[in-house]
Design a protein around this motif. Sequence first.
Motif, PDB file in Angstrom:
ATOM      1  N   VAL A   1      56.403  38.797  38.864  1.00  0.00           N
ATOM      2  CA  VAL A   1      56.113  40.235  38.874  1.00  0.00           C
ATOM      3  C   VAL A   1      54.617  40.509  38.695  1.00  0.00           C
ATOM      4  CG1 VAL A   1      56.419  42.384  37.560  1.00  0.00           C
ATOM      5  CG2 VAL A   1      58.404  40.987  38.155  1.00  0.00           C
ATOM      6  N   PHE A   2      53.986  39.875  37.717  1.00  0.00           N
ATOM      7  CA  PHE A   2      52.581  40.157  37.440  1.00  0.00           C
ATOM      8  C   PHE A   2      51.651  39.578  38.489  1.00  0.00           C
ATOM      9  CE2 PHE A   2      53.951  41.652  33.412  1.00  0.00           C
ATOM     10  CZ  PHE A   2      52.930  42.475  32.960  1.00  0.00           C
ATOM     11  N   ARG A   3      51.816  38.311  38.804  1.00  0.00           N
ATOM     12  CA  ARG A   3      50.855  37.638  39.673  1.00  0.00           C
ATOM     13  C   ARG A   3      51.101  37.878  41.153  1.00  0.00           C
ATOM     14  NH1 ARG A   3      50.609  31.852  36.549  1.00  0.00           N
ATOM     15  NH2 ARG A   3      49.595  32.613  34.659  1.00  0.00           N
ATOM     16  N   GLU A   4      52.367  37.867  41.564  1.00  0.00           N
ATOM     17  CA  GLU A   4      52.648  37.973  42.993  1.00  0.00           C
ATOM     18  C   GLU A   4      52.854  39.422  43.434  1.00  0.00           C
ATOM     19  OE1 GLU A   4      55.918  35.321  43.724  1.00  0.00           O
ATOM     20  OE2 GLU A   4      54.878  33.663  42.724  1.00  0.00           O
ATOM     21  N   CYS A   5      53.643  40.180  42.707  1.00  0.00           N
ATOM     22  CA  CYS A   5      53.944  41.557  43.122  1.00  0.00           C
ATOM     23  C   CYS A   5      52.833  42.527  42.758  1.00  0.00           C
ATOM     24  CB  CYS A   5      55.270  42.022  42.513  1.00  0.00           C
ATOM     25  SG  CYS A   5      56.674  41.026  43.045  1.00  0.00           S
TER      26      CYS A   5
ATOM     27  N   LYS B   1      49.763  41.711  41.483  1.00  0.00           N
ATOM     28  CA  LYS B   1      48.421  41.121  41.625  1.00  0.00           C
ATOM     29  C   LYS B   1      47.579  41.324  40.367  1.00  0.00           C
ATOM     30  CE  LYS B   1      49.064  40.149  46.020  1.00  0.00           C
ATOM     31  NZ  LYS B   1      49.891  39.018  46.250  1.00  0.00           N
ATOM     32  N   GLU B   2      48.216  41.150  39.195  1.00  0.00           N
ATOM     33  CA  GLU B   2      47.532  41.289  37.914  1.00  0.00           C
ATOM     34  C   GLU B   2      47.463  39.947  37.213  1.00  0.00           C
ATOM     35  OE1 GLU B   2      49.048  44.351  35.355  1.00  0.00           O
ATOM     36  OE2 GLU B   2      49.352  45.725  37.021  1.00  0.00           O
ATOM     37  N   THR B   3      46.547  39.841  36.277  1.00  0.00           N
ATOM     38  CA  THR B   3      46.402  38.616  35.501  1.00  0.00           C
ATOM     39  C   THR B   3      47.497  38.541  34.445  1.00  0.00           C
ATOM     40  OG1 THR B   3      44.013  38.669  35.805  1.00  0.00           O
ATOM     41  CG2 THR B   3      44.845  37.327  33.991  1.00  0.00           C
ATOM     42  N   LEU B   4      48.101  37.383  34.333  1.00  0.00           N
ATOM     43  CA  LEU B   4      49.066  37.095  33.279  1.00  0.00           C
ATOM     44  C   LEU B   4      48.725  35.707  32.748  1.00  0.00           C
ATOM     45  CD1 LEU B   4      51.716  37.771  31.696  1.00  0.00           C
ATOM     46  CD2 LEU B   4      52.908  36.492  33.468  1.00  0.00           C
TER      47      LEU B   4
END
Length: 182
Positions: A126-130, A132-135
Amino acid sequence: MSNSLVFTQSLTPELLQKIKREAKVLKRQSQKTLRHRACLAIVARRYGFESWETCLESFQQAFKSWRDHGRDLCAAAQADDSRSYYFVQLHDYFERSWFSHWVGWSDDGFELRVPSKVKPAWFIRVFRECRKETLYVIETEEDYNRWTLFWHGPALVECDLMLSEVPHFLSPEPSYNRPRLT
């Protein structure tokens, strides 16, 4: 701009953690009449800094190279399937939120919630692929210290590490942002 008034101690991550802990105690003792940022400023002045901002700036300058070491690795790391994780969001001024579940009601009618273990693959997707946020995936004490002091933001923190760093993490807390039981 002067970074400190009269500063005699060396700038270490432990000192910054100590300042943050004392600010939390002060906030608790003030029965939430003082905001967390005001408590940070009061404690920073006790240690010789002009303000919380100059304190934080001093630490950031001292730890600039240490701060960024491993950041990209944690931001791209995959979670280990054999470990358990908590999803924790670290906001500005060191306020924490986490994925939690309901366990009951407090005496004053608010929900009591405790942190929940999560499935890391879902959060990473969800964070990285959908989105595009840093996790960050935090699995070592040193990365945990860097994340809490400088990086902030959302992270999957390995369960045993989180409990060793914050022993009261699993204590039920009232959820004041949810409607009160009437």
